[in-house]
Write a protein that holds these residues in place. Structure first.
Motif, PDB file in Angstrom:
ATOM      1  N   GLY A 220       0.949 -15.992  -0.114  1.00 49.35           N
ATOM      2  CA  GLY A 220       2.283 -15.399  -0.136  1.00 49.35           C
ATOM      3  C   GLY A 220       2.318 -14.026  -0.786  1.00 49.35           C
ATOM      4  O   GLY A 220       3.297 -13.300  -0.637  1.00 49.35           O
ATOM      5  N   THR A 221       1.254 -13.691  -1.507  1.00 50.60           N
ATOM      6  CA  THR A 221       1.233 -12.385  -2.178  1.00 50.60           C
ATOM      7  C   THR A 221       0.238 -11.430  -1.534  1.00 50.60           C
ATOM      8  O   THR A 221       0.142 -10.273  -1.929  1.00 50.60           O
ATOM      9  CB  THR A 221       0.823 -12.520  -3.652  1.00 50.60           C
ATOM     10  OG1 THR A 221      -0.537 -12.972  -3.728  1.00 50.60           O
ATOM     11  CG2 THR A 221       1.724 -13.498  -4.385  1.00 50.60           C
ATOM     12  N   PHE A 222      -0.492 -11.916  -0.521  1.00 54.14           N
ATOM     13  CA  PHE A 222      -1.584 -11.112   0.028  1.00 54.14           C
ATOM     14  C   PHE A 222      -1.563 -11.135   1.545  1.00 54.14           C
ATOM     15  O   PHE A 222      -2.598 -10.968   2.199  1.00 54.14           O
ATOM     16  CB  PHE A 222      -2.921 -11.661  -0.514  1.00 54.14           C
ATOM     17  CG  PHE A 222      -3.994 -10.613  -0.664  1.00 54.14           C
ATOM     18  CD1 PHE A 222      -3.880  -9.606  -1.600  1.00 54.14           C
ATOM     19  CD2 PHE A 222      -5.125 -10.641   0.139  1.00 54.14           C
ATOM     20  CE1 PHE A 222      -4.873  -8.644  -1.752  1.00 54.14           C
ATOM     21  CE2 PHE A 222      -6.127  -9.675   0.008  1.00 54.14           C
ATOM     22  CZ  PHE A 222      -5.992  -8.678  -0.937  1.00 54.14           C
ATOM     23  N   GLY A 223      -0.372 -11.342   2.110  1.00 57.24           N
ATOM     24  CA  GLY A 223      -0.234 -11.337   3.563  1.00 57.24           C
ATOM     25  C   GLY A 223      -1.222 -12.275   4.219  1.00 57.24           C
ATOM     26  O   GLY A 223      -1.405 -13.421   3.787  1.00 57.24           O
ATOM     27  N   TYR A 224      -1.863 -11.764   5.276  1.00 56.49           N
ATOM     28  CA  TYR A 224      -2.887 -12.541   5.964  1.00 56.49           C
ATOM     29  C   TYR A 224      -4.272 -11.990   5.643  1.00 56.49           C
ATOM     30  O   TYR A 224      -5.225 -12.167   6.407  1.00 56.49           O
ATOM     31  CB  TYR A 224      -2.607 -12.567   7.461  1.00 56.49           C
ATOM     32  CG  TYR A 224      -1.290 -13.268   7.759  1.00 56.49           C
ATOM     33  CD1 TYR A 224      -1.173 -14.653   7.638  1.00 56.49           C
ATOM     34  CD2 TYR A 224      -0.153 -12.544   8.088  1.00 56.49           C
ATOM     35  CE1 TYR A 224       0.026 -15.293   7.860  1.00 56.49           C
ATOM     36  CE2 TYR A 224       1.060 -13.174   8.322  1.00 56.49           C
ATOM     37  CZ  TYR A 224       1.140 -14.552   8.214  1.00 56.49           C
ATOM     38  OH  TYR A 224       2.340 -15.186   8.427  1.00 56.49           O
TER      39      TYR A 224
ATOM     40  N   GLU B 163      -3.976  -6.767   4.801  1.00 60.23           N
ATOM     41  CA  GLU B 163      -2.968  -5.730   4.535  1.00 60.23           C
ATOM     42  C   GLU B 163      -3.377  -4.770   3.419  1.00 60.23           C
ATOM     43  O   GLU B 163      -2.951  -3.625   3.389  1.00 60.23           O
ATOM     44  CB  GLU B 163      -1.620  -6.377   4.206  1.00 60.23           C
ATOM     45  CG  GLU B 163      -0.921  -7.018   5.402  1.00 60.23           C
ATOM     46  CD  GLU B 163      -1.382  -8.445   5.669  1.00 60.23           C
ATOM     47  OE1 GLU B 163      -2.398  -8.864   5.084  1.00 60.23           O
ATOM     48  OE2 GLU B 163      -0.721  -9.133   6.461  1.00 60.23           O
TER      49      GLU B 163
ATOM     50  N   GLY C 236      12.037 -17.636   8.125  1.00 60.96           N
ATOM     51  CA  GLY C 236      12.229 -17.370   6.700  1.00 60.96           C
ATOM     52  C   GLY C 236      13.699 -17.276   6.349  1.00 60.96           C
ATOM     53  O   GLY C 236      14.571 -17.548   7.177  1.00 60.96           O
TER      54      GLY C 236
ATOM     55  N   ARG D 267      15.680 -11.298  -0.551  1.00 61.34           N
ATOM     56  CA  ARG D 267      14.648 -12.310  -0.737  1.00 61.34           C
ATOM     57  C   ARG D 267      13.927 -12.205  -2.074  1.00 61.34           C
ATOM     58  O   ARG D 267      13.019 -12.992  -2.330  1.00 61.34           O
ATOM     59  CB  ARG D 267      13.618 -12.189   0.388  1.00 61.34           C
ATOM     60  CG  ARG D 267      14.144 -12.579   1.764  1.00 61.34           C
ATOM     61  CD  ARG D 267      13.062 -12.409   2.809  1.00 61.34           C
ATOM     62  NE  ARG D 267      13.450 -13.015   4.078  1.00 61.34           N
ATOM     63  CZ  ARG D 267      12.628 -13.105   5.121  1.00 61.34           C
ATOM     64  NH1 ARG D 267      11.405 -12.618   5.033  1.00 61.34           N
ATOM     65  NH2 ARG D 267      13.032 -13.669   6.247  1.00 61.34           N
ATOM     66  N   HIS D 268      14.280 -11.214  -2.855  1.00 64.95           N
ATOM     67  CA  HIS D 268      13.591 -11.123  -4.150  1.00 64.95           C
ATOM     68  C   HIS D 268      14.488 -10.495  -5.203  1.00 64.95           C
ATOM     69  O   HIS D 268      15.465  -9.802  -4.880  1.00 64.95           O
ATOM     70  CB  HIS D 268      12.295 -10.323  -4.026  1.00 64.95           C
ATOM     71  CG  HIS D 268      12.495  -8.837  -3.986  1.00 64.95           C
ATOM     72  ND1 HIS D 268      12.856  -8.164  -2.837  1.00 64.95           N
ATOM     73  CD2 HIS D 268      12.405  -7.898  -4.962  1.00 64.95           C
ATOM     74  CE1 HIS D 268      12.967  -6.870  -3.107  1.00 64.95           C
ATOM     75  NE2 HIS D 268      12.700  -6.668  -4.380  1.00 64.95           N
TER      76      HIS D 268
ATOM     77  N   LEU E 131       9.053 -11.948 -11.267  1.00 59.64           N
ATOM     78  CA  LEU E 131       9.683 -11.756  -9.971  1.00 59.64           C
ATOM     79  C   LEU E 131      10.183 -13.117  -9.491  1.00 59.64           C
ATOM     80  O   LEU E 131       9.475 -14.112  -9.605  1.00 59.64           O
ATOM     81  CB  LEU E 131       8.615 -11.224  -8.992  1.00 59.64           C
ATOM     82  CG  LEU E 131       8.999 -11.061  -7.530  1.00 59.64           C
ATOM     83  CD1 LEU E 131       9.978  -9.900  -7.367  1.00 59.64           C
ATOM     84  CD2 LEU E 131       7.747 -10.794  -6.689  1.00 59.64           C
TER      85      LEU E 131
ATOM     86  N   ILE F 148      11.350 -15.932  -0.137  1.00 59.91           N
ATOM     87  CA  ILE F 148      10.992 -15.411   1.179  1.00 59.91           C
ATOM     88  C   ILE F 148      11.281 -16.483   2.229  1.00 59.91           C
ATOM     89  O   ILE F 148      11.833 -16.201   3.286  1.00 59.91           O
ATOM     90  CB  ILE F 148       9.500 -15.013   1.230  1.00 59.91           C
ATOM     91  CG1 ILE F 148       9.145 -14.026   0.103  1.00 59.91           C
ATOM     92  CG2 ILE F 148       9.126 -14.465   2.607  1.00 59.91           C
ATOM     93  CD1 ILE F 148       9.798 -12.687   0.158  1.00 59.91           C
TER      94      ILE F 148
ATOM     95  N   GLN G 182       8.394 -17.181   5.993  1.00 62.22           N
ATOM     96  CA  GLN G 182       8.393 -16.544   7.319  1.00 62.22           C
ATOM     97  C   GLN G 182       6.962 -16.483   7.847  1.00 62.22           C
ATOM     98  O   GLN G 182       6.031 -16.098   7.143  1.00 62.22           O
ATOM     99  CB  GLN G 182       8.965 -15.125   7.228  1.00 62.22           C
ATOM    100  CG  GLN G 182       8.963 -14.413   8.580  1.00 62.22           C
ATOM    101  CD  GLN G 182       9.638 -13.047   8.532  1.00 62.22           C
ATOM    102  OE1 GLN G 182      10.393 -12.738   7.611  1.00 62.22           O
ATOM    103  NE2 GLN G 182       9.383 -12.229   9.530  1.00 62.22           N
TER     104      GLN G 182
ATOM    105  N   PHE H  32       1.090  -6.605  -6.469  1.00 61.77           N
ATOM    106  CA  PHE H  32       2.205  -5.775  -5.980  1.00 61.77           C
ATOM    107  C   PHE H  32       2.326  -4.488  -6.798  1.00 61.77           C
ATOM    108  O   PHE H  32       2.657  -3.433  -6.274  1.00 61.77           O
ATOM    109  CB  PHE H  32       3.534  -6.538  -6.063  1.00 61.77           C
ATOM    110  CG  PHE H  32       3.605  -7.757  -5.194  1.00 61.77           C
ATOM    111  CD1 PHE H  32       2.947  -7.799  -3.969  1.00 61.77           C
ATOM    112  CD2 PHE H  32       4.341  -8.863  -5.589  1.00 61.77           C
ATOM    113  CE1 PHE H  32       3.028  -8.923  -3.158  1.00 61.77           C
ATOM    114  CE2 PHE H  32       4.434  -9.992  -4.781  1.00 61.77           C
ATOM    115  CZ  PHE H  32       3.776 -10.025  -3.569  1.00 61.77           C
TER     116      PHE H  32
END
Lengths: 256, 304
Positions: free
Chosen positions: B22-26, B29, B54, B59-60, B67, B71, B74, B269
């Protein structure tokens, strides 16, 4: 591909009441950025867990990246305190920007500090037909007009209080020019950045006239690289990421 | 030279530092901004059977020391993931294993997603603890019996190393650890975000469209260390520890509490250099304290 460049503050000056120009020595980013893309800034002086802040780019030239921003919250308040010589980490180039040329007459429509990416765009378009329409609440919100003049851009102004230019919204002078272009059967492209109300007004005009409209959205962001899915913009393709599919969207793709 | 290799329930990692789902895309990126040579694995964003839109925006919410996000998982669904995302990741990042994070609305959905993954990914992490999706996820992680069933069902469909990501908001982690052991899990992921809420007092409205979300970042780290410590005390399953890692010291605490590997999440992030800094700091710590391998750090807490 995004890089994280350790830039050095070359200058940091007032751009109007509550507005600042931040010039960063960032040669790698300056070489790669294109108009409408954004950078993600690690703001010095915020505690380490605070997120980065995204900024559109006013100029990228000769090894330097210039940001034009308004002090609106905790992040920009902290950013406004950085000094010449300080190091600022900047990630970029990020997102999809504006197209690099305009087939029709380029009409740039900016509200407040939304003129930032339009300046970079005007500089790269080098199109003598370009007109900038700029709006603000008062004359204090009209930024960098001398910089647009130096590019030879025709500038049309509107302020809500009438303290400069036409009184009312920027769509006033815009519509007058659109009427003239339509009467002459000329094509045009709309490029805009500013508050959501302005963006929608411009997008509506582009869609109705079936002319290209390029809308730069401003959303709170977390990662800036498409990894977290926090900065969603609804489009005809579903939930798009403002930081990757945007920040510049086609007018007809946006769902308001 | 410190040996930095670890074995996370059958997943061989050249580095004990991974990224959190969830913090590193796929996984691809951050190419260019993160030093992938110091990563032992990436954990991809949660995938279910079908595409999932989603939650609504916002969303944040940024809070002191952390944080809060909602989300809402999604994602494009497993078919798109296998056809496009994984091949693209392998092309961009040829040498870092991918852990696929999966979730579903039913036990059958979990099992089917895992089955569809086959050998395309290097390990599977089950998300049974997302606080932001009502239809599934966390409900499976709040009842040890149901948890055991869903883990068993997934176990039956995959030979890949199987991790289960557990919720932090339970009175005792022990029954959930047992459920994972009984279900055939190879490792545990601890912790998911902590349920949280932020209210805009001027508008008197919740900041998040989902009203509530999950808290991550520096502020959750001590709570995460305690849960890793508790879990390690009752199981031999290796633990992938995450929650508020911003520097090497944070990761070392997790190892001493019982972790076999760690995952950096929210910190990336702000600073994509955290992954490399944690790896370098871990190496340095092992050298200074005379550990020949990072694996020797696991559970090396002194309680005398």
């Amino acid at each position: 591909m995004a890089i994280n460049e350790k830039s050095v503050v070359a200058s940091h000056e007032d751009a109007g009441p509550g507005y600042r120009f931040l010039v960063l020595e960032a040669p790698r980013l300056a070489a790669d950025l294109t108009p409408g893309q954004f950078v993600h800034v690690r703001v010095p002086g915020l505690e380490s867990t605070a997120l980065r802040r995204p900024f559109s780019v006013f100029d990228a030239d000769a090894g330097r990246v210039t940001l034009l921003y308004k002090v609106v919250g905790r992040g920009t308040a902290a950013l406004s305190k950085v000094l010449v010589g300080d190091t600022v980490e900047v990630m970029g180039p990020l997102g999809h920007g504006f197209p690099s040329s305009s087939k029709g007459v380029p009409l740039l429509v900016g509200g407040g500090y939304g003129v930032a990416p339009l300046h970079f765009l005007a500089k790269r378009l080098k199109d003598p037909r370009a007109i900038l329409f700029v709006g603000g609440r008062t004359k204090d919100d009209l930024l960098a007009l001398d910089r647009f003049a130096a590019l030879g851009v025709d500038v049309r102004i509107a302020t809500n209080d009438g303290s400069a230019g036409e009184k009312g919204f920027v769509t006033g002078p815009l519509d007058a020019v659109l009427d003239g272009l339509r009467a002459r059967g000329e094509t045009y492209e709309l490029f805009t950045c500013g508050p959501d109300g302005l963006l929608k007004a411009v997008a509506d005009r582009a869609v109705a006239a079936k002319m290209p409209g390029w809308i730069s959205m401003d959303r709170h962001m977390v990662c800036g690289v498409g990894a977290c899915y926090a900065c969603i913009q609804k489009t005809v393709r579903g939930n798009s990421r403002c930081c990757v599919e945007g920040p510049v969207f086609r007018a007809e793709d946006l769902v308001w | 030279m410190v040996n930095m290799e670890v074995d996370l329930g059958g997943l061989k990692m050249r580095s004990p530092v991974a990224t959190a789902s969830g913090t590193f895309g796929y996984g691809f990126e951050y190419v260019g901004a993160v030093d992938y040579s110091k990563l032992g694995a990436v954990t991809a964003k949660g995938i279910r059977l079908d595409p999932w839109p989603g939650n609504q925006m916002p969303r944040h919410a940024e809070v002191p020391g952390g944080l809060v996000n909602a989300i809402g998982l999604q994602g494009t669904g497993v078919e798109h993931f296998l056809k496009y995302t994984v091949p693209w990741y392998r092309k961009q990042v040829p040498d870092v294993p991918m852990i696929a994070n999966i979730w579903g609305g039913t036990i059958e959905e979990y099992a089917e997603v895992a089955a569809r993954m086959g050998d395309a990914v290097d390990a599977i992490e089950m998300n049974v603890s997302c606080p932001n999706v009502k239809a599934g996820g966390h409900t499976f992680g709040q009842d040890p019996e149901v948890l055991c069933k869903v883990v068993s069902a997934v176990r039956a469909t995959t030979k890949r190393p199987l991790l289960v990501k557990l919720a932090p908001n339970v009175p005792s982690i022990t029954p959930y650890v047992r459920a994972c052991e009984d279900g055939g899990a190879n490792a545990l992921s601890l912790i998911n975000t902590i349920p949280a809420m932020v209210i805009d007092v001027e508008t008197r409205r919740p900041v998040l469209a989902n009203r509530t979300g999950g808290l991550s970042g520096r502020c959750v780290h001590p709570a995460a260390v305690k849960l890793v410590y508790d879990a390690h005390a009752v199981t031999k399953l290796p633990i992938l520890a995450m929650g508020g890692i911003y520097e090497a010291k944070d990761a070392i605490e997790f190892f001493l509490a019982g972790a076999t590997a760690v995952a950096v999440g929210t910190a990336t992030f702000t600073d994509p250099g955290v992954v490399a800094a944690v790896y370098d700091g871990l190496t340095d710590y092992c050298e200074r304290h005379g550990f020949a391998s990072v694996a020797q750090l696991t559970g090396a807490l002194s309680t005398e």
